[in-house]
Each structure stands twice: as structure tokens, then as C-alpha cells.
Design a protein around this motif. Structure first.
Motif, mmCIF file in Angstrom:
data_model
loop_
_atom_site.group_PDB
_atom_site.id
_atom_site.type_symbol
_atom_site.label_atom_id
_atom_site.label_comp_id
_atom_site.label_asym_id
_atom_site.label_seq_id
_atom_site.Cartn_x
_atom_site.Cartn_y
_atom_site.Cartn_z
ATOM 1 N N GLY A 192 -21.486 -31.432 -35.521
ATOM 2 C CA GLY A 192 -22.398 -30.373 -35.127
ATOM 3 C C GLY A 192 -22.662 -30.372 -33.635
ATOM 4 O O GLY A 192 -22.740 -29.307 -33.000
ATOM 5 N N LYS A 193 -22.775 -31.542 -33.069
ATOM 6 C CA LYS A 193 -22.983 -31.631 -31.619
ATOM 7 C C LYS A 193 -21.748 -31.132 -30.869
ATOM 8 O O LYS A 193 -21.870 -30.476 -29.822
ATOM 9 C CB LYS A 193 -23.333 -33.064 -31.240
ATOM 10 C CG LYS A 193 -24.695 -33.493 -31.793
ATOM 11 C CD LYS A 193 -24.990 -34.970 -31.572
ATOM 12 C CE LYS A 193 -26.333 -35.348 -32.212
ATOM 13 N NZ LYS A 193 -26.628 -36.792 -32.080
ATOM 14 N N GLU A 194 -20.557 -31.394 -31.413
ATOM 15 C CA GLU A 194 -19.334 -30.847 -30.805
ATOM 16 C C GLU A 194 -19.315 -29.323 -30.887
ATOM 17 O O GLU A 194 -18.877 -28.637 -29.954
ATOM 18 C CB GLU A 194 -18.095 -31.437 -31.490
ATOM 19 C CG GLU A 194 -17.819 -32.883 -31.131
ATOM 20 C CD GLU A 194 -17.638 -33.078 -29.630
ATOM 21 O OE1 GLU A 194 -16.913 -32.278 -28.995
ATOM 22 O OE2 GLU A 194 -18.252 -34.013 -29.075
ATOM 23 N N LEU A 195 -19.784 -28.797 -32.012
ATOM 24 C CA LEU A 195 -19.849 -27.343 -32.163
ATOM 25 C C LEU A 195 -20.797 -26.735 -31.129
ATOM 26 O O LEU A 195 -20.488 -25.694 -30.523
ATOM 27 C CB LEU A 195 -20.311 -26.987 -33.582
ATOM 28 C CG LEU A 195 -20.509 -25.497 -33.889
ATOM 29 C CD1 LEU A 195 -19.209 -24.719 -33.749
ATOM 30 C CD2 LEU A 195 -21.112 -25.313 -35.286
ATOM 31 N N ILE A 196 -21.931 -27.361 -30.905
ATOM 32 C CA ILE A 196 -22.886 -26.860 -29.905
ATOM 33 C C ILE A 196 -22.247 -26.864 -28.524
ATOM 34 O O ILE A 196 -22.350 -25.879 -27.769
ATOM 35 C CB ILE A 196 -24.169 -27.708 -29.906
ATOM 36 C CG1 ILE A 196 -24.852 -27.694 -31.269
ATOM 37 C CG2 ILE A 196 -25.120 -27.234 -28.812
ATOM 38 C CD1 ILE A 196 -25.135 -26.338 -31.831
ATOM 39 N N ARG A 197 -21.558 -27.939 -28.181
ATOM 40 C CA ARG A 197 -20.910 -28.014 -26.858
ATOM 41 C C ARG A 197 -19.841 -26.924 -26.726
ATOM 42 O O ARG A 197 -19.700 -26.295 -25.665
ATOM 43 C CB ARG A 197 -20.301 -29.397 -26.654
ATOM 44 C CG ARG A 197 -21.334 -30.527 -26.579
ATOM 45 C CD ARG A 197 -20.663 -31.860 -26.237
ATOM 46 N NE ARG A 197 -21.633 -32.953 -26.305
ATOM 47 C CZ ARG A 197 -21.735 -33.810 -27.323
ATOM 48 N NH1 ARG A 197 -20.909 -33.700 -28.368
ATOM 49 N NH2 ARG A 197 -22.651 -34.759 -27.306
#
Length: 355
Positions: A192-197
Motif C-alpha cells: 500500500g505504501k508503494e501504491l501511494i508513492r
């Protein structure tokens, strides 16, 4: 704009694509000619001043036998969340629904445009076309390597909510629970953090409405874009898990972000009940609170048309002028009405996407 014509409304969230996908009528015809079902079609939108908004792509869960309507008439409730969805069927539905919006655009012969810039929205509003933003509500159709994100971006995707309320590989949503804090479990996963980035790199707006509180703060730490909740209300007035606390509202204000007032009655009423016998004055209490805590430049509409039980006084898109008139009677001047109805959304999108 004359007082004889309806105030334009740019809206933070609708589910008409899901309704059209499930309908029996050919979707482009149903939308453009009008089927008089649900809350939205183009003839009714024109009548009510609905100038544009976020068109959600949402992958529904298989029915689990839970009577959600009955649950949400109890004094307290905690609606069981569906199981996580599988990638392949979710991708099929995601592509199907995104294609519906593109086909409506093509069939409309210029009356509907999938907007990729704030300038696109302004141009549509100037000539009376519908300004549509392709939005993802729950990223179940996006793979762990984010290949689908790139494809959807090229198709026009400019807004994304990582989760609906059920969990997925990117994070944990907030359940439909009353009364409850939005702090209901873990937040974003590493994916999810990769998706946000990735969304930050592409300048895709991030929608925080269905994230739980931990997920909200995870996004706040990762993004330098405005914090936006497209269809959420004030927890201080309706203590539902889906609503935003004053601390969250302060963070949205600090980021020069935005909250779209949700018309869903269970997020409006102080008792958390799903009932169309909910007054416009109750909705305006949320607007007042949000303006106090986010600022007059950070509040707009987030109807949830075709996805929720809304006040009978509004009924469908044709009832938007009744809401605007209630806001006028309440004391909002014309400059404030323009901000709340459409200007704030265009401004926050320009800050997020660039010109």
C-alpha cells in the motif's frame, strides 16, 4: 450564472457506473438518454445543475446474505465486512467499468468528457458538458507490481482510494460501525505504501474516505499532496467509523486539502441510522463543522449518488437546487456557495495534478 439557472455542482463521489453495469438497458443509452432509475443520468443531472464529478470504479463483493439495511436501523451496529477479492475477476470488472465511462464519453458526441486536468474541467463547465473524473474506489483490480495502475492512468485515471471498506493487499478499510472511532485496525501494508508513492509520482489524487485512521496517517506521512476525503462527514456530529475526527480535519486543513460532504444518511444523522427522513439542516450542520475545522476553501460536495440512501428532500440529481437553496437560507453567501458547490474541487485538483 443567473439565479434562474441551477448553481453548478461538482461532486466528489458517485456509483452510477456500477448501477449501469448491473442494469438491463444498454449503459450508454441508459445514461445519456435517461433511464430514471437510481439517482443519476444525464438528463436529470442537467436539470439539477450536476456539472461533473468523480465516477467511481468499484468491484462489488459477492452477496453474503447479510441484510445491511436492517442492521443499520439498529441503535448500534457493526456490519460484517466481505472477504478480500481475487485479482483476476477484480481486474475484469475494473476494466469493464472504466470502459463504460469511456464509451459514454464517445457516444455523447462531446457532451461528456473524461477530464485529465483542471483546465479540462473548467472548459467543460464553460460549455455545459459533463466533466467526469475516472476514480478507483478500492484497488482490488491493481496487481502487486502496479502494471494495471499505469494502464488505468493512460485510460484517464486521476483519483484513487486504495481501499473500500474490506481489506485488500494495499491496506485495511474502515468498517460500517456505529458508534465507533475510525481507529479500527492496521493501516497500509508495505504494498500500500508503494501504491501511494506511485500515485504521488503520477499525480493521481488519493482519496482517504474509506481508509481507517491508521491508514489515513500512513498516507499523511507519505504524501506531499493535499489530503482529500471525497465523501466523508464530521465524526463530532455523527460518531460513525466512516466519519473524520477533528484531528484528521486539522491535518486536511494543514495540507490545503478537501472534504466532500457525504449525502449518505447514516453518516449524517447523529443516531447513525439509514433513513431518507433526514433533513437538509442535518447535512448543513456537517458543512458548518467542516468549514470551522478545514476552512471555507476545503469543503465541497461528495454525494455518494447511486451508492447510498440519501435524504428524500434531495431525491436524485434534480434535487440539488433544493440543497443549494437550503444552504442559501442558512446564510451562506453567493461566493461561499460557489466555493462549496464547485470552485473548491477544481482548485484542490489543480493543486494536486498541476495546471
Amino acid at each position: 450564472m443567473s439565479r434562474s439557472s441551477p448553481m453548478p455542482v461538482f461532486d466528489g463521489h458517485n456509483d452510477v457506473l456500477l448501477r449501469l453495469m448491473r442494469g438491463k438497458m444498454q449503459p450508454e443509452r441508459a445514461f445519456l438518454e435517461g433511464d430514471n432509475l437510481g439517482h443519476l443520468d444525464w438528463p436529470r443531472m442537467k436539470e439539477g445543475g450536476f456539472a461533473g464529478g468523480f465516477f467511481a470504479v468499484y468491484v462489488p463483493s459477492e452477496g453474503g446474505g447479510v441484510d445491511v439495511d436492517a442492521l443499520m436501523t439498529r441503535p448500534q451496529y457493526d456490519v460484517p465486512l466481505p472477504e478480500p477479492l481475487r485479482l483476476e475477476p477484480s481486474q475484469q470488472v475494473t476494466v469493464h467499468m472504466a470502459a463504460l465511462l469511456l464509451r459514454i464519453e464517445r457516444a455523447s458526441k462531446g457532451e461528456v468528457k473524461v477530464c485529465r486536468t483542471a483546465a479540462d474541467i473548467r472548459e467543460c463547465m464553460k460549455r455545459g458538458a459533463l466533466a467526469a473524473i475516472l476514480h478507483i474506489e478500492g484497488a482490488e483490480g491493481i496487481d502487486p507490481d502496479l502494471y494495471m495502475l499505469d494502464v488505468l492512468y493512460q485510460a484517464g485515471l486521476r483519483s484513487l482510494g486504495p481501499v473500500w471498506s474490506r481489506p485488500n493487499i494495499f491496506g485495511h478499510g474502515v468498517p460500517f460501525r456505529y458508534p465507533s472511532s475510525p481507529d479500527t485496525g492496521p493501516g497500509l501494508t508495505d504494498l500500500g505504501k508503494e501504491l501511494i508513492r506511485a500515485c504521488n509520482r503520477l499525480k493521481i489524487m488519493l482519496d482517504l474516505s474509506h481508509l481507517n485512521e491508521k491508514g489515513f496517517w500512513d498516507v499523511a506521512k507519505l504524501t506531499d499532496a493535499p489530503l482529500v476525503a471525497t465523501h466523508s462527514n464530521a465524526h463530532a456530529i455523527c460518531p460513525h467509523s466512516r466519519n473524520l475526527t477533528d484531528r484528521q480535519l486539522a491535518a486536511i486543513r494543514e495540507s490545503r486539502g478537501m472534504v466532500g460532504v457525504n449525502f449518505a444518511t447514516s453518516f449524517i444523522r447523529a443516531d447513525g441510522q439509514r433513513s431518507d427522513q433526514t433533513t437538509l439542516e442535518e447535512m448543513i450542520r456537517h458543512m458548518d463543522h467542516l468549514i470551522e475545522h478545514v476552512g471555507v476553501d476545503g469543503v465541497g460536495m461528495g454525494s455518494d449518488f447511486d451508492g447510498a440512501t440519501i435524504p428524500a428532500e434531495i431525491g436524485d440529481a434534480r434535487g440539488l437546487p433544493r440543497l443549494v437553496e437550503a444552504m442559501r437560507r442558512h446564510g451562506y453567501d453567493e461566493a461561499t456557495l460557489r466555493k462549496l458547490c464547485y470552485e473548491n474541487w477544481i482548485d484542490v485538483l489543480e493543486r494536486t495534478w498541476g495546471a
